[in-house]
Design an enzyme around this catalytic site. Sequence first.
Site, short mmCIF file in Angstrom:
data_model
loop_
_atom_site.label_atom_id
_atom_site.label_comp_id
_atom_site.label_asym_id
_atom_site.label_seq_id
_atom_site.Cartn_x
_atom_site.Cartn_y
_atom_site.Cartn_z
N HIS A 268 52.29 58.83 19.62
CA HIS A 268 53.49 57.99 19.53
C HIS A 268 53.49 57.08 20.74
CE1 HIS A 268 57.36 56.64 18.43
NE2 HIS A 268 58.11 57.69 18.73
N HIS A 307 48.97 52.87 11.47
CA HIS A 307 50.41 53.08 11.56
C HIS A 307 50.88 53.72 10.27
CE1 HIS A 307 54.66 52.30 12.22
NE2 HIS A 307 54.34 52.12 13.48
N ASP A 363 50.74 49.10 20.20
CA ASP A 363 50.18 49.65 21.44
C ASP A 363 48.80 49.13 21.78
OD1 ASP A 363 52.29 51.32 22.15
OD2 ASP A 363 51.74 52.71 20.56
N1 ACO Z 1 41.11 55.74 14.14
C1 ACO Z 1 40.28 56.26 13.22
N2 ACO Z 1 40.71 56.78 12.06
C2 ACO Z 1 42.03 56.78 11.82
C3 ACO Z 1 42.96 56.23 12.74
C4 ACO Z 1 42.45 55.69 13.93
N3 ACO Z 1 43.26 55.16 14.83
N4 ACO Z 1 44.20 56.36 12.24
C5 ACO Z 1 44.08 56.96 11.07
N5 ACO Z 1 42.76 57.21 10.80
C6 ACO Z 1 42.20 57.79 9.57
C7 ACO Z 1 42.43 59.29 9.51
O1 ACO Z 1 41.36 60.00 10.07
C8 ACO Z 1 42.57 59.49 8.03
O2 ACO Z 1 41.27 59.43 7.47
P1 ACO Z 1 40.89 60.38 6.22
O3 ACO Z 1 41.76 59.92 5.10
O4 ACO Z 1 39.44 60.14 6.01
O5 ACO Z 1 41.20 61.78 6.68
C9 ACO Z 1 43.29 58.24 7.54
O6 ACO Z 1 42.95 57.23 8.50
C10 ACO Z 1 44.82 58.41 7.50
O7 ACO Z 1 45.26 58.88 8.77
P2 ACO Z 1 46.56 59.75 9.01
O8 ACO Z 1 46.46 60.46 10.30
O9 ACO Z 1 46.81 60.57 7.78
O10 ACO Z 1 47.65 58.60 9.06
P3 ACO Z 1 49.11 58.78 9.61
O11 ACO Z 1 49.94 57.76 8.89
O12 ACO Z 1 49.55 60.20 9.55
O13 ACO Z 1 48.95 58.44 11.14
C11 ACO Z 1 48.91 57.33 13.22
C12 ACO Z 1 49.40 57.29 11.75
C13 ACO Z 1 49.37 58.62 13.89
C14 ACO Z 1 49.53 56.14 13.97
C15 ACO Z 1 47.36 57.25 13.22
O14 ACO Z 1 46.93 56.05 12.61
C16 ACO Z 1 46.78 57.37 14.63
O15 ACO Z 1 46.57 58.49 15.12
N6 ACO Z 1 46.53 56.22 15.32
C17 ACO Z 1 46.06 56.25 16.67
C18 ACO Z 1 47.22 56.52 17.61
C19 ACO Z 1 48.16 55.34 17.75
O16 ACO Z 1 47.75 54.20 17.91
N7 ACO Z 1 49.47 55.64 17.71
C20 ACO Z 1 50.50 54.63 17.90
C21 ACO Z 1 51.33 54.50 16.68
S1 ACO Z 1 52.48 53.19 16.86
C22 ACO Z 1 53.73 53.86 17.78
O17 ACO Z 1 53.96 55.03 17.88
C23 ACO Z 1 54.55 52.90 18.48
#
Ligand code: ACO
Length: 442
Positions: A268, A307, A363
């Site tokens: 987050h 996201h 971010d």
């Molecule tokens: N890098 C690589 N792969 C990713 C990323 C990433 N940043 N984000 C998601 N994925 C992949 C997952 O591995 C998953 O792949 P799969 O289907 O093969 O298993 C798929 O994309 C879906 O990912 P989820 O984790 O299910 O997506 P969710 O909507 O739950 O997560 C989140 C969203 C937490 C933001 C995620 O994209 C992430 O961890 N990003 C990196 C951290 C980040 O930048 N957070 C800031 C968010 S914005 C904020 O809080 C202001």
Amino acid sequence: MPRDTLTITDNRTGQTYEVPIENGAIATQQLAKIKIAPDREGLLGYDPAFGNTASCKSRITFIDGERGILRYRGYPIEELAEKSTFLETAYLIVKGELPDRAHFERWKKNVTQHTMVHENVKAFMAGFRYDAHPMGMLVGTVGALSTFYPDAQDVEDLESRRLQTRRLIGKLPTIAAFAYRHTRGRPYVYPDNDLSYTGNFLNMLFRMGERLYEPDPIIERALDVLFILHADHEQNCSTNAVRSVGSSLVDPYSAVAAGIGALYGPRHGGANEAVVRMLQEIGSVDRVPQAIQGFKNGDGRLMGFGHRIYKNYDPRGKIIKKLAYDVFEATGKNPLIEIALELERIALQDDYFVKRRLYPNVDFYSGVIYQAMGFPVTMFPVLFAIARTAGWLAQWAEMVRDPEQRISRPRQIYVGEEERHYIAIPERPPPSDREDMVSDDI
Ligand code: ACO
């Protein structure tokens, strides 16, 4: 004839139910009527992490993740970032309308009046370890404010809610700046209320021996815009924490402390800190393809990408990318920007990221800007928390006033053991090696 209802047939019993559709949703409570026998529990909705469940009705922030739209109280984020100030946007978010001149002046005065903290808050903060993470200090200190303002317990009183809102928006920069000075071993700087909200914050952070601190206008404005962009984001993890904890009708300092705790996590508000660490680790543009390959192989995530809601470009990301160049004019270029641009370029062409609709979020560039402004990475989520306090308080007040809200209490699907009976230790067989029963994990 079309009707705004959903017809559900329970194939276990052959019974049919008609459920109203309102605002594009069905009330999950309606499913409770669907039972296999009158004395059995009704059907539950299963939705870990609330991926497709609305927890409230809200009038504050609108997001269309498919089209990359973000609006506060109806105003597009792009217009607010260009024309408004953080304090005016905070007023809009908290009160629902943009202020006229007189109301804005009064709001500014009211918030400014609360920038000071009790001397014991200062003493309390001085007790943190020299290397305490400023976000940990923020969680603890904001929580501790509830002991300074027992009047805040009266959450159902409008005047009390207004007062705590002004106090929290006023004090957050002071506590954040004290936390920063603490990590630097520097004396805390008291607020200068002749400066703007962000100008004063910069003063409390960076003032050294000068009699009067003059913030750099480019940095002051850039920080103000960053605060506008972070001020609210509907039902994100930390806002959900504030609403959920606040639903017990605890005071807002405790509820906001819970929000700060949620924001601390790397998925987050900690993500921009994680982005900078990741960029530093990659180290140079030529190592980007190898890093991308690693993310695709599941070796960590490309931080600042993806996201839950935006499946198109995060509109805040676009504004921030542009803002970075304004800031670099004042501070000089942050060399990490080249690595970030290359990561973005390659990821946006890569099937893995395209297929999963992973785009840069707010971010991805904010950390690079904060670093150029001279903030250590540990302060990044703290800056986010200052801005988001406006959103948390607006959401909290909306929740308290909402007659449809009750104490937050999700249901669960129990998948554990059936009933079994106690065996005394001498007769007890060794524990099984089930993953969640590792005996040395106590
Ligand atoms: N890098 C690589 N792969 C990713 C990323 C990433 N940043 N984000 C998601 N994925 C992949 C997952 O591995 C998953 O792949 P799969 O289907 O093969 O298993 C798929 O994309 C879906 O990912 P989820 O984790 O299910 O997506 P969710 O909507 O739950 O997560 C989140 C969203 C937490 C933001 C995620 O994209 C992430 O961890 N990003 C990196 C951290 C980040 O930048 N957070 C800031 C968010 S914005 C904020 O809080 C202001």
